[in-house]
Design a protein around this motif. Sequence first.
Motif, PDB file in Angstrom:
ATOM      1  N   LYS A   6     -25.539  22.220  22.220  1.00  0.00           N
ATOM      2  CA  LYS A   6     -25.255  21.101  23.111  1.00  0.00           C
ATOM      3  C   LYS A   6     -24.192  20.224  22.465  1.00  0.00           C
ATOM      4  O   LYS A   6     -24.049  20.199  21.250  1.00  0.00           O
ATOM      5  CB  LYS A   6     -26.508  20.261  23.359  1.00  0.00           C
ATOM      6  CG  LYS A   6     -27.654  21.049  23.944  1.00  0.00           C
ATOM      7  CD  LYS A   6     -28.076  20.534  25.250  1.00  0.00           C
ATOM      8  CE  LYS A   6     -29.170  21.416  25.831  1.00  0.00           C
ATOM      9  NZ  LYS A   6     -30.221  20.718  26.451  1.00  0.00           N
ATOM     10  N   HIS A   7     -23.447  19.555  23.318  1.00  0.00           N
ATOM     11  CA  HIS A   7     -22.516  18.534  22.858  1.00  0.00           C
ATOM     12  C   HIS A   7     -23.087  17.180  23.248  1.00  0.00           C
ATOM     13  O   HIS A   7     -23.715  17.045  24.296  1.00  0.00           O
ATOM     14  CB  HIS A   7     -21.138  18.715  23.485  1.00  0.00           C
ATOM     15  CG  HIS A   7     -20.355  19.822  22.858  1.00  0.00           C
ATOM     16  ND1 HIS A   7     -19.069  20.120  23.232  1.00  0.00           N
ATOM     17  CD2 HIS A   7     -20.659  20.718  21.881  1.00  0.00           C
ATOM     18  CE1 HIS A   7     -18.625  21.135  22.516  1.00  0.00           C
ATOM     19  NE2 HIS A   7     -19.573  21.519  21.692  1.00  0.00           N
ATOM     20  N   VAL A   8     -22.854  16.191  22.403  1.00  0.00           N
ATOM     21  CA  VAL A   8     -23.337  14.846  22.668  1.00  0.00           C
ATOM     22  C   VAL A   8     -22.180  13.873  22.463  1.00  0.00           C
ATOM     23  O   VAL A   8     -21.617  13.793  21.370  1.00  0.00           O
ATOM     24  CB  VAL A   8     -24.495  14.450  21.725  1.00  0.00           C
ATOM     25  CG1 VAL A   8     -24.995  13.046  22.054  1.00  0.00           C
ATOM     26  CG2 VAL A   8     -25.623  15.457  21.789  1.00  0.00           C
ATOM     27  N   LEU A  22     -17.984  12.587  19.303  1.00  0.00           N
ATOM     28  CA  LEU A  22     -18.504  13.785  19.944  1.00  0.00           C
ATOM     29  C   LEU A  22     -19.109  14.662  18.854  1.00  0.00           C
ATOM     30  O   LEU A  22     -18.447  14.956  17.850  1.00  0.00           O
ATOM     31  CB  LEU A  22     -17.377  14.535  20.663  1.00  0.00           C
ATOM     32  CG  LEU A  22     -17.731  15.871  21.295  1.00  0.00           C
ATOM     33  CD1 LEU A  22     -18.761  15.696  22.410  1.00  0.00           C
ATOM     34  CD2 LEU A  22     -16.480  16.550  21.832  1.00  0.00           C
ATOM     35  N   LEU A  23     -20.368  15.054  19.055  1.00  0.00           N
ATOM     36  CA  LEU A  23     -21.087  15.893  18.104  1.00  0.00           C
ATOM     37  C   LEU A  23     -21.512  17.196  18.762  1.00  0.00           C
ATOM     38  O   LEU A  23     -21.849  17.206  19.952  1.00  0.00           O
ATOM     39  CB  LEU A  23     -22.374  15.208  17.662  1.00  0.00           C
ATOM     40  CG  LEU A  23     -22.331  14.216  16.529  1.00  0.00           C
ATOM     41  CD1 LEU A  23     -23.693  13.567  16.370  1.00  0.00           C
ATOM     42  CD2 LEU A  23     -21.932  14.874  15.237  1.00  0.00           C
ATOM     43  N   ALA A  24     -21.517  18.258  17.988  1.00  0.00           N
ATOM     44  CA  ALA A  24     -22.130  19.511  18.417  1.00  0.00           C
ATOM     45  C   ALA A  24     -23.488  19.594  17.731  1.00  0.00           C
ATOM     46  O   ALA A  24     -23.597  19.342  16.529  1.00  0.00           O
ATOM     47  CB  ALA A  24     -21.271  20.703  18.027  1.00  0.00           C
ATOM     48  N   THR A  54     -31.497  15.342  22.644  1.00  0.00           N
ATOM     49  CA  THR A  54     -30.798  16.622  22.680  1.00  0.00           C
ATOM     50  C   THR A  54     -31.726  17.830  22.585  1.00  0.00           C
ATOM     51  O   THR A  54     -31.531  18.816  23.289  1.00  0.00           O
ATOM     52  CB  THR A  54     -29.768  16.695  21.526  1.00  0.00           C
ATOM     53  OG1 THR A  54     -28.943  15.547  21.582  1.00  0.00           O
ATOM     54  CG2 THR A  54     -28.922  17.924  21.618  1.00  0.00           C
ATOM     55  N   LEU A  55     -32.706  17.764  21.719  1.00  0.00           N
ATOM     56  CA  LEU A  55     -33.586  18.909  21.488  1.00  0.00           C
ATOM     57  C   LEU A  55     -34.655  18.977  22.581  1.00  0.00           C
ATOM     58  O   LEU A  55     -35.001  17.959  23.184  1.00  0.00           O
ATOM     59  CB  LEU A  55     -34.216  18.814  20.100  1.00  0.00           C
ATOM     60  CG  LEU A  55     -33.208  18.826  18.938  1.00  0.00           C
ATOM     61  CD1 LEU A  55     -33.929  18.702  17.606  1.00  0.00           C
ATOM     62  CD2 LEU A  55     -32.333  20.049  18.971  1.00  0.00           C
TER      63      LEU A  55
END
Length: 181
Positions: A6-8, A22-24, A54-55
């Motif tokens: 996912k990207h956040v 932006l994080l992967a 995210t999880l």
Amino acid sequence: MKDLLKHVEWGFRRDDQTFYGLLAVRVEDNRLSLKSLAGSAMPVELLFPLLDATLPEGWLKEAERLHQSRRNPWLVKSRYGMSGCSDYFLYSLRDEEYLDQPRVASLHVSMYGKLNEGLHLWLGDVPPLLAAMLQDYPPLSEGVSLQVYEPVLRDGYQEPGSDSGLQSVIDSLKAMEVIAT
């Protein structure tokens, strides 16, 4: 836990400053990785809210189950640098007779309170490290924006060294007399 990517897009406002990035986030074979893709390094106070957003549901219970399944005694030690950075180290006692106690995981927080090195951890190592880190850096909730999505690979990538096509476009435009020769 099922593998995921996912990207956040995260954002955080403190005083008159706005931070964003932006994080992967990847989970593969119960290994958690966070990698910064753009923007600022993320404030460590966003780590728990980001993981929770995210999880999949039940991730914390699964991480704790994995943690409790470890074979050897464990210990978390914190180190605080003179610059203001913090490190959280997870050790495992493999053999007390030989004092075999390797570091199995770590989490680094920069002197500015950011995760500037990303994360690469076994999911079972997350709970004890988070427990120690959250005592020093409680999670933020106000001024926080998290947008989680599944990235998609765009179509049409050309191989490195491929012709850009510029010369053929120029030749075409010259033939139509759009570009003077």
